[in-house]
Design an enzyme around this catalytic site. Structure first.
Site, short mmCIF file in Angstrom:
data_model
loop_
_atom_site.label_atom_id
_atom_site.label_comp_id
_atom_site.label_asym_id
_atom_site.label_seq_id
_atom_site.Cartn_x
_atom_site.Cartn_y
_atom_site.Cartn_z
N PRO A 1 0.77 -1.27 -0.10
CA PRO A 1 0.18 -0.02 -0.12
C PRO A 1 0.81 1.31 0.31
O PRO A 1 1.88 1.42 0.63
CB PRO A 1 -0.81 -0.16 1.13
N GLU A 2 0.35 2.41 -0.97
CA GLU A 2 1.13 3.51 -0.70
C GLU A 2 0.93 4.42 0.35
O GLU A 2 -0.17 4.19 1.36
CB GLU A 2 0.97 4.15 -1.99
N LYS B 1 5.02 4.82 5.06
CA LYS B 1 4.01 3.51 5.07
C LYS B 1 4.17 2.98 6.38
O LYS B 1 3.90 1.91 6.50
CB LYS B 1 4.72 2.45 4.16
N ARG C 1 11.44 -3.38 -9.41
CA ARG C 1 10.22 -3.16 -9.66
C ARG C 1 9.84 -2.50 -10.91
O ARG C 1 10.66 -2.14 -11.59
CB ARG C 1 9.93 -1.67 -8.58
#
Ligand code: ZN
Length: 268
Positions: free
Chosen positions: A2-3, A52, A258
């Site tokens: 999650p950001e 985060k 990524r």
């Protein structure tokens, strides 16, 4: 993963549900039994997010630190709570509400000095009122590595994930492989301001939308995006599809394990 906007939404929810109330904490899974026993009976002063990382400040120098990681999630609801299942690491209840945490990367108690040390390892968070973007700039202006790598480095900027990274670089026309030290202060400032705007909107809406009105599905007469991440975006997960602005196929590449997405025409 999650950001940051997701974690800020969680902090707001926990403030709404629990702040000012004495909590009961349990660890149906057992792995956080000692921590839960220490929280039980303490009043939640406030919940907050830094990047985060979710933090709960309780009285008596007790802090709860949660990092969801890839698989962690919080659910909440009104009492009575569902029958606890053994995957629940932490259940909080108070004020007629409950919240269950499963699968976190981190769930631990910290002291105030430990929280300060955690914060010191994190870069400024565009969603925090106390963020000092010059701390990020001081790192970026010296860096030989790509801007795209720097934006995901939580010690440079906290809370940005893969979607915001790709989208802010597109919106600010920054080629993702540009070395940090070639970005320039003006472009950095524009990237930072845009992150603040986009991430605040993400907190408000609960999803990531980055597309301007003139590029919306309605304006362009196209079908809305279908993706489990939701939201209208320019380049994220759109490799091979036409750029919404210029029609060039969006590029995708792997950078540091990524996926990275960009338009080779718009970002130069
Ligand atoms: Zn383009």
């Amino acid at each position: 993963v999650p950001e940051g906007h997701t974690i800020h939404r969680l902090a707001s929810a926990h403030n709404r549900l629990f702040a000012g109330h004495a909590l009961r904490a349990d660890s149906p899974q057992g792995r956080f039994a000692d921590g839960a026993a220490r929280i039980t009976g303490l009043v939640l002063d406030r919940a907050e997010a830094h990047g985060k990382h979710l933090l709960h400040a309780y009285g008596g120098d007790v802090w709860l630190h949660v990092h969801l990681g890839l698989y962690g999630r919080f659910d909440d609801g009104t009492a009575p709570p569902p029958e606890p299942v053994p995957t629940v690491r932490l259940r909080l209840s108070a004020n007629g509400h409950w919240a269950d945490l499963r699968g976190p990367n981190r769930c631990e108690l910290l002291t105030a000095p430990q929280v300060a040390a955690l914060r010191a390892r994190l870069g400024p968070d565009p969603l925090r009122a106390d963020a000092d973007p010059s701390l990020a700039w001081e790192r970026i202006r010296r860096a030989r590595v790509p801007v795209a790598t720097l934006l995901l480095d939580q010690s440079v900027v906290a809370g940005v994930g893969n979607v915001y990274r790709a989208e802010v670089l597109f919106r600010q026309a920054v080629p993702p492989h540009l070395p940090g030290r070639e970005l320039g202060r003006e472009r950095f400032d524009a990237v930072w301001r845009d992150l603040v705007t986009l991430m605040r909107e993400g907190v408000r809406a609960g999803r990531i939308d980055t597309v301007a009105d003139e590029h919306s599905p309605q304006a362009q007469g196209r079908a809305p995006r279908q993706d489990r991440h939701g939201g209208e975006v320019y380049v994220y997960r759109r490799a091979g599809m036409p750029c919404l602005v210029c029609g060039t196929p969006v590029r995708g590449a792997t950078l540091g394990a990524r996926r990275l997405y960009w338009c080779p025409t718009c970002q130069r």
